[in-house]
Scaffold this motif. Structure first.
Motif, PDB file in Angstrom:
ATOM      1  N   PHE A   1       4.011 -22.817   3.896  1.00 48.50           N
ATOM      2  CA  PHE A   1       4.568 -22.972   5.414  1.00 48.50           C
ATOM      3  C   PHE A   1       5.880 -22.819   5.459  1.00 48.50           C
ATOM      4  CE2 PHE A   1       6.322 -25.708   8.469  1.00 48.50           C
ATOM      5  CZ  PHE A   1       5.632 -25.409   9.709  1.00 48.50           C
ATOM      6  N   PRO A   2       6.316 -21.801   6.366  1.00 51.74           N
ATOM      7  CA  PRO A   2       5.598 -21.232   7.444  1.00 51.74           C
ATOM      8  C   PRO A   2       4.925 -20.012   6.886  1.00 51.74           C
ATOM      9  CG  PRO A   2       7.791 -20.867   8.050  1.00 51.74           C
ATOM     10  CD  PRO A   2       7.753 -21.705   6.742  1.00 51.74           C
TER      11      PRO A   2
ATOM     12  N   THR B   1       1.347 -26.750   1.858  1.00 48.29           N
ATOM     13  CA  THR B   1       0.294 -26.853   2.749  1.00 48.29           C
ATOM     14  C   THR B   1      -1.021 -26.305   2.177  1.00 48.29           C
ATOM     15  OG1 THR B   1       0.925 -24.761   3.816  1.00 48.29           O
ATOM     16  CG2 THR B   1       1.279 -26.646   4.991  1.00 48.29           C
TER      17      THR B   1
ATOM     18  N   VAL C   1      -2.481 -26.383  11.762  1.00 48.14           N
ATOM     19  CA  VAL C   1      -1.139 -26.551  10.788  1.00 48.14           C
ATOM     20  C   VAL C   1      -0.295 -27.417  11.605  1.00 48.14           C
ATOM     21  CG1 VAL C   1       0.475 -25.294   9.657  1.00 48.14           C
ATOM     22  CG2 VAL C   1      -2.038 -24.133   9.588  1.00 48.14           C
TER      23      VAL C   1
ATOM     24  N   GLN D   1       4.666 -20.478  13.332  1.00 48.86           N
ATOM     25  CA  GLN D   1       4.893 -21.609  12.459  1.00 48.86           C
ATOM     26  C   GLN D   1       6.396 -21.880  12.091  1.00 48.86           C
ATOM     27  OE1 GLN D   1       2.294 -21.773   8.962  1.00 48.86           O
ATOM     28  NE2 GLN D   1       0.487 -21.292  10.281  1.00 48.86           N
TER      29      GLN D   1
END
Ligand code: AMP
Length: 256
Positions: free
Chosen positions: A119-120, A60, A97, A125
């Motif tokens: 990520f997470p 990410t 996100v 997330q």
């Protein structure tokens, strides 16, 4: 046996309508999440694993850095807000996100599998990822938690220099480039990432402790957690990771 990295990440880095040029025809794809404080070397290990396992490296942080390179007028206000958080070393909001991940849902379902890096980063997330995988009837093979003492994390981050052209990383103490300030690989200019400055490092480590470290217990409870020491050279850490994943891997990956 090393699988070649014959893939691009256009769909991930640019979002829709971009598509990857390489056919998505992986056999027995691997789906891993990499955890660890900033500076433990997740990005480097993700590249090793992506090459070895033939899976796509989904970072990410790379999505935000790619957005930063686009002209300001092409950036949405959500992306501008995300870049401001990133510059300070703070986490980007879960909402932004989540939008970014939803836009790239095809990458989560990609038949080549994935190595998720960055990520997470929060429990919310992690729940989103669980939900998306569940909807696609997919599951993770493992979550690798890279562990490194705090002093080493600080030394690694503050000495890190990154090539502005090809993103290769060097270090003022442990991996000097041949010519000062110049990338060995492509001749590009080496710079210090804004979020590798001391003020940002403190904010990033604090965000990690508060928001990301709880994911260790989350994934331990799901029986997915594999902890690997991140001390030593990148190749040693990779070998240690492959050993730690041995029970969860196909035997042919260990033939060479
Ligand atoms: P990284 O390259 O993974 O260290 O990410 C660089 C920065 O991007 C982080 O310090 C955050 O500001 C932001 N970022 C990347 N991934 C996430 C995420 N999953 N959640 C929140 N912020 C993120």
């Amino acid at each position: 046996m090393e699988t070649s990295l014959n893939q691009d990440r256009a769909a991930w880095l640019l979002g829709p309508p971009a598509e990857c040029a390489v056919a998505q025809d992986g056999n027995s794809p691997w789906r891993l999440v990499l955890l660890g404080a900033p500076g433990v070397g997740k990005g480097t290990q993700a590249q090793f694993l992506a090459r070895r396992l033939g899976a796509c490296h989904l970072s990410t942080g790379d999505v935000f850095r790619a957005a930063k390179e686009r002209a300001a007028r092409e950036q949405t206000s959500a992306i501008a807000m995300a870049l401001e958080s990133m510059r300070r070393g703070a986490l980007v909001s879960d909402l932004i996100v989540s939008n970014i991940i939803h836009e790239r849902i095809g990458c989560i379902g990609c038949r080549r599998g994935f190595i998720l890096d960055g990520f997470p980063r929060t429990i919310s997330q992690a729940k989103l990822l669980e939900q998306l995988l569940h909807e696609k009837e997919l599951s993770l093979n493992a979550v690798v938690n890279f562990d490194l003492p705090l002093e080493e994390i600080l030394a690694r981050l503050s000495g890190r220099r990154t090539c502005e052209r090809c993103r290769a990383t060097f270090h003022l103490v442990s991996k000097l480039p041949r010519a000062e300030g110049v990338c060995d690989d492509c001749g590009g200019h080496l710079y210090q990432r804004e979020d590798d400055r001391l003020e940002s490092i403190k904010v990033r480590l604090d965000a990690y402790e508060r928001s990301t470290a709880p994911l260790i217990a989350f994934y331990r409870n799901l029986d997915l957690l594999v902890t690997v020491s991140a001390t030593g050279a990148p190749e040693e850490i990779h070998a240690r990771t492959m050993d730690a994943l041995r029970d969860r891997m196909q035997p042919e990956l260990y033939l060479s």
